[in-house]
Design an enzyme around this catalytic site. Structure first.
Site, PDB file in Angstrom:
ATOM      1  N   SER A  75       0.859  -1.180   0.000  1.00  0.00           N
ATOM      2  CA  SER A  75       0.000   0.000   0.000  1.00  0.00           C
ATOM      3  C   SER A  75       0.895   1.230   0.000  1.00  0.00           C
ATOM      4  O   SER A  75       1.713   1.402   0.910  1.00  0.00           O
ATOM      5  CB  SER A  75      -0.880  -0.044   1.256  1.00  0.00           C
ATOM      6  N   LYS A 109      -0.996  -0.928  -4.442  1.00  0.00           N
ATOM      7  CA  LYS A 109      -2.219  -0.195  -4.092  1.00  0.00           C
ATOM      8  C   LYS A 109      -1.838   1.256  -3.859  1.00  0.00           C
ATOM      9  O   LYS A 109      -0.930   1.532  -3.062  1.00  0.00           O
ATOM     10  CB  LYS A 109      -2.822  -0.821  -2.831  1.00  0.00           C
ATOM     11  N   LYS A 121      -2.928   4.921  -2.488  1.00  0.00           N
ATOM     12  CA  LYS A 121      -3.887   5.680  -1.700  1.00  0.00           C
ATOM     13  C   LYS A 121      -4.317   6.872  -2.546  1.00  0.00           C
ATOM     14  O   LYS A 121      -3.464   7.527  -3.174  1.00  0.00           O
ATOM     15  CB  LYS A 121      -3.221   6.157  -0.400  1.00  0.00           C
ATOM     16  N   ASP A 155      -7.178   2.944  -3.027  1.00  0.00           N
ATOM     17  CA  ASP A 155      -7.898   2.972  -1.750  1.00  0.00           C
ATOM     18  C   ASP A 155      -8.160   4.419  -1.358  1.00  0.00           C
ATOM     19  O   ASP A 155      -7.217   5.191  -1.159  1.00  0.00           O
ATOM     20  CB  ASP A 155      -7.054   2.269  -0.673  1.00  0.00           C
ATOM     21  N   ASN A 167     -10.124   5.399   1.343  1.00  0.00           N
ATOM     22  CA  ASN A 167     -10.452   5.584   2.758  1.00  0.00           C
ATOM     23  C   ASN A 167     -11.611   6.561   2.950  1.00  0.00           C
ATOM     24  O   ASN A 167     -11.520   7.518   3.730  1.00  0.00           O
ATOM     25  CB  ASN A 167      -9.223   6.029   3.568  1.00  0.00           C
ATOM     26  N   GLU A 203     -11.091   0.626  -3.429  1.00  0.00           N
ATOM     27  CA  GLU A 203     -11.399   0.285  -2.037  1.00  0.00           C
ATOM     28  C   GLU A 203     -12.041   1.475  -1.341  1.00  0.00           C
ATOM     29  O   GLU A 203     -11.514   2.592  -1.399  1.00  0.00           O
ATOM     30  CB  GLU A 203     -10.075  -0.118  -1.353  1.00  0.00           C
ATOM     31  N   ASP A 233     -13.743  -1.850   2.898  1.00  0.00           N
ATOM     32  CA  ASP A 233     -12.840  -2.013   4.040  1.00  0.00           C
ATOM     33  C   ASP A 233     -13.611  -1.507   5.273  1.00  0.00           C
ATOM     34  O   ASP A 233     -14.265  -2.298   5.977  1.00  0.00           O
ATOM     35  CB  ASP A 233     -11.549  -1.219   3.763  1.00  0.00           C
ATOM     36  N   LYS A 273      -9.831  -7.427   7.472  1.00  0.00           N
ATOM     37  CA  LYS A 273      -8.854  -7.046   8.497  1.00  0.00           C
ATOM     38  C   LYS A 273      -9.382  -7.610   9.813  1.00  0.00           C
ATOM     39  O   LYS A 273     -10.420  -7.163  10.308  1.00  0.00           O
ATOM     40  CB  LYS A 273      -8.755  -5.528   8.629  1.00  0.00           C
ATOM     41  N   GLY A 280      -4.202  -4.656   5.980  1.00  0.00           N
ATOM     42  CA  GLY A 280      -3.213  -4.452   7.031  1.00  0.00           C
ATOM     43  C   GLY A 280      -3.458  -3.137   7.734  1.00  0.00           C
ATOM     44  O   GLY A 280      -4.225  -2.294   7.252  1.00  0.00           O
TER      45      GLY A 280
HETATM   46  O1  OSB Z   1      -7.212   1.532   4.586  1.00  0.00           O
HETATM   47  O2  OSB Z   1      -6.138  -0.249   4.253  1.00  0.00           O
HETATM   48  C1  OSB Z   1      -6.238   0.826   4.838  1.00  0.00           C
HETATM   49  C2  OSB Z   1      -3.116   1.442   6.943  1.00  0.00           C
HETATM   50  C3  OSB Z   1      -3.672   1.982   8.067  1.00  0.00           C
HETATM   51  C4  OSB Z   1      -5.035   2.183   8.136  1.00  0.00           C
HETATM   52  C5  OSB Z   1      -5.840   1.823   7.050  1.00  0.00           C
HETATM   53  C6  OSB Z   1      -5.280   1.265   5.903  1.00  0.00           C
HETATM   54  C7  OSB Z   1      -3.897   1.114   5.832  1.00  0.00           C
HETATM   55  C8  OSB Z   1      -3.209   0.634   4.645  1.00  0.00           C
HETATM   56  C9  OSB Z   1      -1.846  -0.003   4.835  1.00  0.00           C
HETATM   57  O3  OSB Z   1      -3.625   0.754   3.513  1.00  0.00           O
HETATM   58  C10 OSB Z   1      -1.934  -1.484   4.967  1.00  0.00           C
HETATM   59  C11 OSB Z   1      -0.628  -2.062   5.452  1.00  0.00           C
HETATM   60  O4  OSB Z   1       0.336  -2.064   4.684  1.00  0.00           O
HETATM   61  O5  OSB Z   1      -0.569  -2.533   6.610  1.00  0.00           O
HETATM   62 MG    MG Z   2      -8.381   0.468   3.199  1.00  0.00          MG
END
Ligand code: OSB
Ligand code: MG
Length: 366
Positions: free
Chosen positions: A133, A159, A161, A187, A189, A212, A237, A261, A289
């Protein structure tokens, strides 16, 4: 096998580089480790709650308070992992805190019986393919350098962000530079609203595996509408906190892929239920993760080895996050991480390293 007590240990882990998402920038991880002690064995769990409630409502000080005040006192006397969830169920929410405690009990139990977590969960592979990520950067050239480094290391999927103002241009640049064969996904968020649907449809041109969590965590109906407007598959997620949520999202058409997760859904047993349910409905899952140390990573890699985990996860190597991990580092080999085979989660913190990074430790006797 009675539980003697539980240790809550906080550790400070500097990240190798700041990790920026649409909800904030992380430069170090304030991690809560849970150690369950029984006369036969000890077990570890890593709480994935972050320092501030920006990804979800949980945060690490709140999780510690939940554990000491409500969850640890409510544990059943015997260390039976299947009994932990029901015993904690009267307390609403706080799934990350519950997951850490259940995982520590499960680890203690499996160590006592000599069984690995992978075997217990039903893992069918010895190694899992790994993605990475990649955070939001100040510029596209900086992003291309970061992605080039990860591709060079062997990561099989990237991935990115995204957020409003950092979406089409970085995706287009990565696609052009690394070609159509690169497995690529994004992703958000929860950074967009349904009003952004036409803009998000511009991402359809880039052959992404998935987008995502484009919309807010409680926008299940809006995600279902968005799914009908996009070519890119939607993966959820933040929206999925239980097997019930997963079933609802799938039947609504809000997503066709789920990021699993264990912390977000209350533990590995619930994560396995989501895996089973999605597999039965033909919905792909992958293991997400939360910037875990080796303790949380070991358990995630075991989960990712279940047969329904058909897409590469965010289960990156230790060095993607930490110069020094608290366990022997997880290292990428040919784009994969090996599933631990030892009893329980199969790894333990290295005592000297653990001592160096510990900021507080608290013993709660039973
Ligand atoms: O949205 O997947 C997420 C890290 C912290 C909080 C949310 C996310 C993430 C990541 C990193 O995308 C995932 C990782 O490499 O552990
Ligand atoms: Mg995510």
């Amino acid at each position: 096998m009675e539980i003697t007590g539980v240790e809550l240990r906080r550790i400070a882990m500097p990240l190798v580089s700041p990790f920026r998402t649409s909800f904030g920038t992380e430069s170090h991880r304030d991690v809560l480790l849970v150690r369950v002690v029984t006369p036969d064995a000890e077990g570890w769990g890593e709480c994935v709650a972050m320092a501030e409630p920006l990804y979800s409502s949980e945060y690490v000080d709140g999780a510690a308070e939940m554990l000491r005040r409500f969850l640890i006192p409510a544990l059943p006397a015997g260390a039976d992992p299947q009994a932990v969830g029901p015993a904690l169920a009267p307390f609403k929410g706080h799934r990350m805190a519950k997951a850490a405690l259940e995982t520590a009990v499960l680890d203690a139990r499996l160590r006592a019986s000599g069984e690995s977590l992978g075997r217990f969960l039903g893992a069918t592979r010895e190694r899992v393919p790994c993605g990475v990520s990649v955070g939001i950067m100040d510029s596209v050239p900086e992003l291309l350098d970061a992605v080039a480094g990860y591709v060079e290391e062997g990561y099989v999927r990237i991935k990115l962000k995204i957020e409003p103002g950092w979406d089409v241009a970085p995706v287009q640049a990565v696609r052009e530079r690394f070609g159509d064969d690169l497995l690529l996904q994004v992703d958000a968020n929860a950074a967009y609203t349904l009003a952004d649907a036409r803009h998000l449809a511009r991402l359809d041109a880039f052959g992404l595996l998935l987008i995502e969590q484009p919309l807010a965590n409680d926008d299940l109906v809006q995600h279902a509408r968005l799914a009908r407007m996009l070519g890119t598959p939607i993966c959820l997620d933040e929206s999925i906190e239980s097997a019930e949520h997963a079933a609802a999202a799938v039947s609504l058409g809000a997503c066709s892929i789920v990021n699993v997760k264990p912390g977000r859904v209350g533990g590995y047993l619930e994560a396995r239920r989501i895996h089973d349910l999605c597999r039965a409905s033909g919905v792909a899952v992958w293991c997400g993760g939360m910037l875990e140390t080796g303790i949380g990573r070991a358990a995630n890699v075991a989960l990712a080895a279940l047969p329904g985990f058909t897409l590469p996860g965010d289960t990156s190597a230790s060095r993607r996050y930490y110069a020094t991990d608290v366990t022997p580092p997880f290292e990428l080999a040919d784009g994969h991480l090996a599933v631990p085979t030892g009893p329980g989660i199969g790894v333990e913190p290295i005592p000297e390293i653990l001592r160096e990074v510990t900021t507080s430790a608290e013993w709660i006797a039973r």
